[in-house]
Design an enzyme around this catalytic site. Structure first.
Site, mmCIF file in Angstrom:
data_model
loop_
_atom_site.group_PDB
_atom_site.id
_atom_site.type_symbol
_atom_site.label_atom_id
_atom_site.label_comp_id
_atom_site.label_asym_id
_atom_site.label_seq_id
_atom_site.Cartn_x
_atom_site.Cartn_y
_atom_site.Cartn_z
ATOM 1 N N ILE A 107 0.812 -1.351 0.062
ATOM 2 C CA ILE A 107 -0.009 -0.004 -0.084
ATOM 3 C C ILE A 107 0.866 1.187 0.082
ATOM 4 O O ILE A 107 1.866 1.247 0.477
ATOM 5 C CB ILE A 107 -0.916 0.065 1.187
ATOM 6 N N CYS A 108 0.529 2.356 -0.686
ATOM 7 C CA CYS A 108 1.120 3.623 -0.860
ATOM 8 C C CYS A 108 2.609 3.427 -1.223
ATOM 9 O O CYS A 108 2.663 2.899 -2.367
ATOM 10 C CB CYS A 108 1.013 4.215 0.714
ATOM 11 N N GLY A 109 3.516 3.915 -0.152
ATOM 12 C CA GLY A 109 4.677 4.022 -0.734
ATOM 13 C C GLY A 109 5.383 2.602 -0.909
ATOM 14 O O GLY A 109 6.616 2.659 -1.757
ATOM 15 N N THR A 111 4.081 0.491 -2.867
ATOM 16 C CA THR A 111 3.949 -0.052 -4.156
ATOM 17 C C THR A 111 5.037 0.906 -5.208
ATOM 18 O O THR A 111 5.493 0.172 -6.177
ATOM 19 C CB THR A 111 2.603 0.593 -4.920
#
Length: 212
Positions: A107-109, A111
């Protein structure tokens, strides 16, 4: 038994993991006979990390302790420190797990970290909006597989943007099969809308499951 490895690192975004870790650890809405789940925090060392919210967490284990098995699950949260080279080892481990069919959720960073290793080049995925991965992952080549949704499940790879934590949790729980389907739908409806009728449907689904 599923072993859920939650990677922890400094500046970890606390809120992104809240729904999925609390439900998998507590098992409070698990269906009768659900697979047992063990949740472990893992990091590059045994030193404590400090989350974005200021909480200190001591890892349960290190990366070399991760068992590469189809019953292992790796969850990678967002953080502001993913560009540190010491996190390369966990992304390599993510690649190993994906290659054998084990589940990886990012999730988020996180990825962007997967994108830097080419792990999103040929699979449907999402992140923090169009253009985010190009900005933070110079080698990213997965534009044709990007889906602009809060969370995207592609078999054993589940990715999400920073505001997609609830749907990400739902898709992870669904993949593991530890909730009855009506329990999961009611759970998601309640936490995404706050409407009381979904809470009562959630409670009813648990009673119905215990009667079977």
């Amino acid at each position: 038994m599923f072993t859920i490895y939650v990677y922890i690192l400094d500046t970890l975004a606390d809120w992104e993991l809240g729904h999925v870790t609390s439900e998998l650890h507590s098992g409070r809405f698990f269906k009768k006979g659900a697979e047992h789940v063990s949740l472990k925090t893992v990091s590059y060392s045994k030193e404590p990390v400090t989350t974005m919210g200021g909480m200190k967490i001591i890892p349960d284990c290190v990366i070399d302790d991760i068992v590469v098995s189809d019953t292992s699950v790796l969850l990678l949260p967002g953080a502001n420190t993913w560009n540190d080279q010491k996190h390369c080892a966990i992304i390599e481990k993510a690649g190993e797990l994906l290659s054998i069919g084990a589940m990886v959720g990012a999730i988020c960073g996180a990825t962007a970290a997967l994108a830097n290793f080419g792990l999103l080049d040929t699979r449907p995925h999402t992140s923090n909006g169009p253009g985010f991965l190009e900005m933070f992952s110079p080698g990213y080549k997965g534009q044709n597989f990007y889906i602009d949704e809060p969370s995207v499940a592609d078999n054993n790879l589940i990715t999400a943007g920073s505001t997609g934590g609830l749907l990400w949790a739902k898709q992870i729980i669904e993949h593991l099969g530890v909730f009855e389907s009506n329990t999961l739908e009611s759970w998601y409806a309640y936490f995404s809308t706050g409407k009381p009728e979904h809470f009562f449907a959630l409670m009813q689904s648990l009673q119905s499951g215990n009667e079977n």
